[in-house]
Enzyme design. Structure first.
Site, PDB file in Angstrom:
ATOM      1  N   HIS A 169       0.479  -1.032  -0.007  1.00 33.01           N
ATOM      2  CA  HIS A 169      -0.373   0.048  -0.486  1.00 33.01           C
ATOM      3  C   HIS A 169       0.371   0.730   0.247  1.00 33.01           C
ATOM      4  CE1 HIS A 169      -3.007   2.764   0.937  1.00 33.01           C
ATOM      5  NE2 HIS A 169      -3.464   1.915   1.056  1.00 33.01           N
ATOM      6  N   ARG A 214      -7.012  10.417  -0.153  1.00 32.41           N
ATOM      7  CA  ARG A 214      -6.341  11.349  -1.196  1.00 32.41           C
ATOM      8  C   ARG A 214      -7.639  10.865  -2.512  1.00 32.41           C
ATOM      9  NH1 ARG A 214      -3.277   6.490  -2.914  1.00 32.41           N
ATOM     10  NH2 ARG A 214      -3.315   5.540  -1.073  1.00 32.41           N
TER      11      ARG A 214
END
Lengths: 248, 603
Positions: B236, B256
């Protein structure tokens, strides 16, 4: 590097002792890191529960210098390290070994609470419409990570050991989440009054204080439930009305 | 002969995260008796850590979304190594699985019209992730748990399975121990669902907890089942990196999704400088367009921060290698900048990302509403795992099923964020359904006494030694080695070195010493888990050697390009008759015409 000393309760229900361990402290360390370091290098068989290490699973509950806390969210820099840090298991539950207690009672209590029962779907595809403002307060309760620290600190369970008469703050929050769920149509008020023993809570708010998820347990969950119970069972006008209706 | 605690079930589910719980619920609904085994307490499995949301084409926020778009997004994200039938079933069934959770009491965040709200996530064309702030996994596991406890499922908490029991060529039971007293337990069952999650503990920097030691994959492998796609391990892009004690803890992609941007130490938004060809048409070419996308502008394209995880992780590694990293060898992830764009930004961030706010404030003294976070890649998710039939989730061993992270196929070479929670639900349900069916149709499995006796001997063997190493030290050395030699950027020479190291670690693990007795003894548990970790680490390493190209999560420094021929097979691993790990290439079945057409249309 600084050295910190930990006094950890070791042993099982039949025989406990406090052992001292010293380790080097590094930046940002939390209590659980210290316990892991001790486990890896000095006491391979030291029993501790943990999973996420980020305050999301509620596994590593313990009493740190007497305060019920998550070990993964308690930083060493927030503790006075000039004296030993005392680590003990939760007191409200039977000891299994070292920092691990038998919390199975909690799982049994939850099973007894009437489950979620939704009203008929609003839409032909089996779904419902709900406004965000109607679910905000229930979402607060559903933040609960089931660490059982509120149960641990509750004097009804901790001091008086009334586990058979009182479900404790965790399950009052759970019941509140069901009762205030906009879709739920089940009625749990009689259970709250009788089996669940809501009357035992005298609102000292210790549970709210220790909640790592900052759920306003007493004010937002328990007091509104108490009010509902009072409205149903102790309202003098309603009582009169019920007697009158019964006679008729 | 030691004594055993024996239990009989029609279906045994091993693992109680999202997939295991969903499987148990479904099997139970089919009217069979179900046992559910949790390595930890119920409700603590890694599903609880999932943050961003569940991907399902509900089309509540953008009506252009549908299963076909979700299917095409999943295939593109996996670089077409996916099992396309699984990707089809997943995209089609995910919406119903999400709605079902609502009927069981889940409370997702809402749209203005009172429907389930959906958010943007990497690689998903439209806002698709049903969520509850950034604690979606908690909502999901709690909903399944609270629904499941009323169905008569017998739950065995803090119980670990160490081997599967085979009655001939089918699985008939499982052998394990309960943590509290260390007593052995035997579970007899005509159908078993493995739902044990991933392998993150094979690495030093990981978002995974102690439980994720590849148990299911290793159990299945040693029982004779096939593993597939083991070279594809997801790092990740955004884990915490500072202070050292929090290294690896996940920072949700939701940051994000809500407008967070990635910056290097010079303040450059470096993601704009590397956009892969496959995604060029779908990616914004300026910052303004990217911002509009995160704010729901339907005509805008995604910012490059929302490209797939494999790509973002590699871009971050490159910045660090080029000396443009942050002070603690990561990059900056900034959500606080949105205060220049919207009023009450701090409140908005706290509402949308409450646990991120909390996590950074408490563990790193960072207020994410006013300053950027420091992040770097963390071992997160195994795309590979037990090879299963797409429809039934049965492995290559009759009666042995697998679902969730320990199964493989859906995600190909890279998983899209949000597709894991939907995977758990869709294939957890299918595994439970077909395991119940199998159990009803195949009664009369028997257990082999000798096999049980051997399982017990193996489990107790570490107690026999007076001399030996601490299992924690061996685990630690394994994690360091895998991080160093089989990490995000791989090289043949390093991979072969890893093979050598694994042999040595194997020998060391055979000489491990246990302190104390069988009661709640983490040293013993770690020693037993080590065997699984070594098995999956070997599988990852040999598959990584064999795939001589870079695709999805698998990046080879010595073969940095994608190779067309390599895109036509999956790597399958099986134990041979001599007990050695063997690997073969298996051609990918041609995609069904109608599905191929969808892929082409959405390119």
């Amino acid at each position: 590097m600084a050295i910190a000393t930990f006094q950890i309760l070791r042993g099982d229900a039949s025989n406990t002792r406090v052992e001292s361990y010293s380790i080097e402290v590094s930046e940002g360390m939390v209590v659980l890191d210290a316990v892991h370091a001790i486990q890896a290098t000095q006491a391979n068989d030291l029993a501790v529960r943990w999973n996420c290490k980020a305050g999301k699973c509620g596994s590593c509950s313990a009493e740190i210098n007497g305060m019920p806390k998550l070990m993964c969210m308690t930083r060493l820099s927030d503790l006075p390290l000039d004296k030993p840090v005392l680590l003990q298991p939760m007191k409200a539950f039977p000891l299994i070994k070292d920092l691990v207690t038998d919390v199975s009672w909690n799982f049994a209590v939850k099973k007894k609470i009437k489950k979620f029962k939704p009203r008929k779907p609003d839409n032909p595809d089996g779904t419902w419409r709900m406004a965000q403002e109607d679910i905000d307060r229930v979402q607060e309760f559903r933040k609960c990570i089931e660490c059982f620290l509120c149960q641990d600190v509750c004097h009804v369970l901790r001091e008086h050991q009334l586990h058979d008469q009182f479900i404790g703050p965790r399950y009052l929050v759970y019941t509140a989440a069901l009762e205030m769920h906009p879709l739920d149509v089940e009625d749990r008020l009689e259970d709250l009054k009788k089996e669940d023993g809501i009357g035992y809570c005298n609102i000292t708010k210790c549970c709210t204080k220790v909640c790592p998820e900052d759920i306003t347990i007493t004010d937002n969950a328990i007091i509104p439930l108490k009010e509902r119970v009072v409205d149903r069972f102790y309202d003098p006008l309603k009582k009169l009305f019920r007697i009158f209706r019964f006679k008729k | 002969m030691p004594s055993y605690d024996t239990h009989n079930y029609d279906v045994l589910v091993i693992g109680a995260g999202g997939a295991g719980l969903r499987a148990a619920i479904e099997a139970s609904a089919a009217g069979v008796s179900v046992g559910l085994i949790c390595k930890s307490l119920l409700g603590k499995a890694h599903t609880v850590m999932a943050e961003g949301g569940i991907a399902a084409a509900l089309a509540n926020v953008d009506e252009r979304d549908n299963w076909k778009v979700h299917f095409a997004d999943t295939m593109r994200g996996g670089q077409y190594l996916n099992n396309w039938r699984m990707a089809e079933l997943h995209a089609k069934e995910a919406p119903d699985r999400v709605k079902e959770l609502e009927a069981w009491g889940a409370l997702f965040d809402r749209t203005k019209d009172g429907l389930i709200l959906q958010r943007n996530f990497g690689g998903h064309k439209y806002p698709r992730l049903a969520h509850v702030g950034d604690r979606t996994g908690l909502e999901m596991i709690r909903t399944l748990q609270d629904h499941g406890i009323h169905l008569g499922i017998e739950v065995h908490m803090e119980c670990t399975i160490t081997s599967l029991l085979m009655g001939g060529d089918r699985v008939t039971g499982a052998f394990g121990y309960e943590r509290e007293k260390g007593r052995f337990k035997i579970f007899k069952s005509n159908a078993i669902v493995l739902a044990t999650g991933g392998v993150g503990r094979a690495y030093k920097i990981t978002s995974n907890s102690w439980e994720y030691t590849g148990d299911g994959m290793s159990l299945a492998y040693h029982a004779g089942a096939e593993l597939i796609d083991m070279e594809f391990l997801q790092f990740h892009p955004t884990g915490m990196i500072w202070p050292p004690s929090v290294q690896g803890i996940l920072v949700t992609e939701g940051v994000r999704g809500e407008g967070g941007i990635l910056l290097n130490k010079n303040g450059e938004r470096f993601m704009f400088s590397d956009i892969p060809e496959l995604y060029r048409n779908q990616t914004a070419d300026n910052e303004e367009e990217g911002w509009r996308y995160t704010q729901g502008d339907r005509n805008a394209r995604r910012p490059p921060e929302l490209l797939t995880r494999d790509h973002v992780a590699r871009c971050i590694v490159r910045q660090i290698k080029e000396g443009k990293g942050s002070p603690h060898n990561g990059v900056f992830l900034d959500i606080s900048w949105i205060k220049n764009k919207i009023p009450h930004a701090a409140e908005h961030i706290k509402k949308k990302l409450p646990s991120m706010y909390h996590q950074f404030k408490k563990l790193a003294d960072i207020d994410i509403t006013v300053e950027p976070m420091e992040v770097g890649p963390t071992t997160h998710y195994m795309m590979g795992g037990i090879r299963v039939d797409a429809d039934t989730q049965m492995s290559t061993i009759p009666g042995l099923f697998a679902a969730g992270e320990c199964a493989a196929g859906l995600h190909g070479s890279n998983r899209l964020g949000g597709n894991s929670l939907s995977d758990l639900l869709v294939f957890g349900k299918r595994a439970g359904e077909y395991a119940a069916k199998f159990s009803k149709e195949n009664k009369g499995g028997h257990l082999n006494e000798e096999e049980i006796a051997n399982a017990a001997i193996n489990a107790l063997e570490p107690f026999e030694r007076n001399e030996g190493e601490s299992p924690f030290q061996i685990q630690y050395d394994l994690q360091e080695m895998m991080q160093e030699l089989v990490g995000i950027v791989r090289h043949e020479e390093e991979l072969w070195r890893a093979v050598e190291h694994l042999k040595m670690l194997h020998d060391r693990a055979a000489r491990v010493k246990i302190v104390g007795n069988r009661e709640y003894n983490p040293g013993w548990h770690t020693a037993l888990d080590l065997q699984h970790l070594l098995t999956v680490s070997e599988a990852i390493t040999i598959a990584a050697i064999e795939r001589k190209e870079s695709r999805g999560a698998h990046f080879r420094e010595d073969y940095p390009q994608k190779d067309e021929q390599s895109g036509k097979f999956n790597l399958v691993i099986k134990k041979n008759a001599d007990g050695e790990m063997k690997l073969r290439r298996e051609p990918i079945k041609e995609v069904r015409t109608d599905l191929q057409q969808i892929i082409e249309e959405m390119k």
